[in-house]
Design an enzyme around this catalytic site. Sequence first.
Site, PDB file in Angstrom:
ATOM      1  N   SER A  86       0.862  -1.191   0.000  1.00 53.98           N
ATOM      2  CA  SER A  86       0.000   0.000   0.000  1.00 53.98           C
ATOM      3  C   SER A  86       0.887   1.225   0.000  1.00 53.98           C
ATOM      4  O   SER A  86       1.979   1.217   0.577  1.00 53.98           O
ATOM      5  CB  SER A  86      -0.880   0.003   1.252  1.00 53.98           C
ATOM      6  OG  SER A  86      -1.487   1.259   1.409  1.00 53.98           O
ATOM      7  N   TYR A 137      -0.773  -0.581  10.426  1.00 55.12           N
ATOM      8  CA  TYR A 137      -0.903  -0.814   8.976  1.00 55.12           C
ATOM      9  C   TYR A 137       0.316  -0.240   8.241  1.00 55.12           C
ATOM     10  O   TYR A 137       0.934  -0.916   7.420  1.00 55.12           O
ATOM     11  CB  TYR A 137      -2.192  -0.159   8.476  1.00 55.12           C
ATOM     12  CG  TYR A 137      -2.548  -0.498   7.047  1.00 55.12           C
ATOM     13  CD1 TYR A 137      -3.002  -1.770   6.707  1.00 55.12           C
ATOM     14  CD2 TYR A 137      -2.436   0.440   6.041  1.00 55.12           C
ATOM     15  CE1 TYR A 137      -3.337  -2.088   5.399  1.00 55.12           C
ATOM     16  CE2 TYR A 137      -2.769   0.139   4.730  1.00 55.12           C
ATOM     17  CZ  TYR A 137      -3.223  -1.121   4.410  1.00 55.12           C
ATOM     18  OH  TYR A 137      -3.556  -1.426   3.112  1.00 55.12           O
TER      19      TYR A 137
HETATM   20  N1  LIG Z   1      -8.703  -1.728  -0.748  1.00 54.93           N
HETATM   21  C1  LIG Z   1      -7.803  -0.770  -0.822  1.00 54.93           C
HETATM   22  O1  LIG Z   1      -8.138   0.402  -1.094  1.00 54.93           O
HETATM   23  C2  LIG Z   1      -6.348  -1.096  -0.614  1.00 54.93           C
HETATM   24  C3  LIG Z   1      -5.419  -0.060  -0.771  1.00 54.93           C
HETATM   25  C4  LIG Z   1      -4.081  -0.351  -0.609  1.00 54.93           C
HETATM   26  C5  LIG Z   1      -3.695  -1.631  -0.301  1.00 54.93           C
HETATM   27  N2  LIG Z   1      -4.622  -2.631  -0.125  1.00 54.93           N
HETATM   28  C6  LIG Z   1      -4.141  -3.972   0.225  1.00 54.93           C
HETATM   29  O2  LIG Z   1      -4.764  -4.941  -0.586  1.00 54.93           O
HETATM   30  C7  LIG Z   1      -4.778  -6.197   0.095  1.00 54.93           C
HETATM   31  C8  LIG Z   1      -6.124  -6.834  -0.032  1.00 54.93           C
HETATM   32  O3  LIG Z   1      -7.029  -6.027   0.653  1.00 54.93           O
HETATM   33  P1  LIG Z   1      -8.512  -5.846   0.178  1.00 54.93           P
HETATM   34  O4  LIG Z   1      -8.705  -4.414  -0.156  1.00 54.93           O
HETATM   35  O5  LIG Z   1      -8.858  -6.866  -0.845  1.00 54.93           O
HETATM   36  O6  LIG Z   1      -9.234  -6.070   1.570  1.00 54.93           O
HETATM   37  P2  LIG Z   1     -10.283  -7.163   2.045  1.00 54.93           P
HETATM   38  O7  LIG Z   1     -11.414  -7.282   1.066  1.00 54.93           O
HETATM   39  O8  LIG Z   1     -10.609  -6.795   3.443  1.00 54.93           O
HETATM   40  O9  LIG Z   1      -9.471  -8.500   1.965  1.00 54.93           O
HETATM   41  C9  LIG Z   1      -8.534  -8.831   2.935  1.00 54.93           C
HETATM   42  C10 LIG Z   1      -8.329 -10.315   2.849  1.00 54.93           C
HETATM   43  O10 LIG Z   1      -7.333 -10.686   3.801  1.00 54.93           O
HETATM   44  C11 LIG Z   1      -7.793 -11.809   4.512  1.00 54.93           C
HETATM   45  N3  LIG Z   1      -7.216 -11.777   5.839  1.00 54.93           N
HETATM   46  C12 LIG Z   1      -7.279 -10.800   6.769  1.00 54.93           C
HETATM   47  N4  LIG Z   1      -6.610 -11.124   7.869  1.00 54.93           N
HETATM   48  C13 LIG Z   1      -6.099 -12.348   7.628  1.00 54.93           C
HETATM   49  C14 LIG Z   1      -5.304 -13.229   8.385  1.00 54.93           C
HETATM   50  N5  LIG Z   1      -4.889 -12.886   9.603  1.00 54.93           N
HETATM   51  N6  LIG Z   1      -4.950 -14.392   7.825  1.00 54.93           N
HETATM   52  C15 LIG Z   1      -5.330 -14.721   6.579  1.00 54.93           C
HETATM   53  N7  LIG Z   1      -6.090 -13.910   5.803  1.00 54.93           N
HETATM   54  C16 LIG Z   1      -6.469 -12.754   6.327  1.00 54.93           C
HETATM   55  C17 LIG Z   1      -9.311 -11.676   4.556  1.00 54.93           C
HETATM   56  O11 LIG Z   1      -9.878 -12.937   4.730  1.00 54.93           O
HETATM   57  P3  LIG Z   1     -11.431 -13.124   5.150  1.00 54.93           P
HETATM   58  O12 LIG Z   1     -12.239 -12.704   3.994  1.00 54.93           O
HETATM   59  O13 LIG Z   1     -11.496 -14.587   5.429  1.00 54.93           O
HETATM   60  O14 LIG Z   1     -11.626 -12.251   6.343  1.00 54.93           O
HETATM   61  C18 LIG Z   1      -9.588 -11.108   3.159  1.00 54.93           C
HETATM   62  O15 LIG Z   1      -9.731 -12.126   2.196  1.00 54.93           O
HETATM   63  C19 LIG Z   1      -4.360  -5.898   1.550  1.00 54.93           C
HETATM   64  O16 LIG Z   1      -3.024  -6.288   1.724  1.00 54.93           O
HETATM   65  C20 LIG Z   1      -4.503  -4.373   1.646  1.00 54.93           C
HETATM   66  O17 LIG Z   1      -3.615  -3.830   2.581  1.00 54.93           O
HETATM   67  C21 LIG Z   1      -5.937  -2.380  -0.290  1.00 54.93           C
END
Ligand SMILES: NC(=O)c1ccc[n+]([C@@H]2O[C@H](COP(=O)([O-])OP(=O)(O)OC[C@H]3O[C@@H](n4cnc5c(N)ncnc54)[C@H](OP(=O)(O)O)[C@@H]3O)[C@@H](O)[C@H]2O)c1
Length: 119
Positions: free
Chosen positions: A22, A78
């Site tokens: 991120s 984070y």
């Molecule tokens: N969305 C944004 O705007 C954004 C921006 C910058 C970076 N990111 C990065 O993108 C990545 C994906 O995020 P996302 O936006 O797709 O968020 P998300 O929809 O909340 O997905 C997060 C995923 O991580 C899994 N997870 C969380 N804690 C975990 C753990 N302790 N062990 C194993 N799995 C775990 C969750 O599983 P469950 O579904 O089973 O809970 C979910 O599938 C993250 O690394 C985030 O930091 C996102």
Amino acid sequence: MCEALISLLQLSDSPGIVYVSSSAGKLEYVSNEWAKAVLGDVENLTEERVDGVLSQYLKDYKEGSWETKGWPAYLSAYKLSKAAMNADTRILAKKYPGICINCVCPGYVKTDINYYTGI
Ligand SMILES: NC(=O)c1ccc[n+]([C@@H]2O[C@H](COP(=O)([O-])OP(=O)(O)OC[C@H]3O[C@@H](n4cnc5c(N)ncnc54)[C@H](OP(=O)(O)O)[C@@H]3O)[C@@H](O)[C@H]2O)c1
């Protein structure tokens, strides 16, 4: 996990690892100057040094002194976890020059993590 799977990746003609990072993990957001210097010292980065930064952060956080010690006040865990992952990316990329190892920021995406406020 990456270390465990690397022997399999090495069987590929074009192996690659992409860490999902991120922009929040940019060193400019790591307000603790010591941590910024350690994580930014690319030539001397080691897993032990990265772990050292995280251990110090956790210690200060548990003691409730993380803000006075200069760690980020907002989204601190984070930011630190992403900054550490970026550093790990550099370490792994250096260790395995035959594998294309990068990290990316997906942008502000509509997912659970931001309660679907992304664009
Ligand atoms: N969305 C944004 O705007 C954004 C921006 C910058 C970076 N990111 C990065 O993108 C990545 C994906 O995020 P996302 O936006 O797709 O968020 P998300 O929809 O909340 O997905 C997060 C995923 O991580 C899994 N997870 C969380 N804690 C975990 C753990 N302790 N062990 C194993 N799995 C775990 C969750 O599983 P469950 O579904 O089973 O809970 C979910 O599938 C993250 O690394 C985030 O930091 C996102």
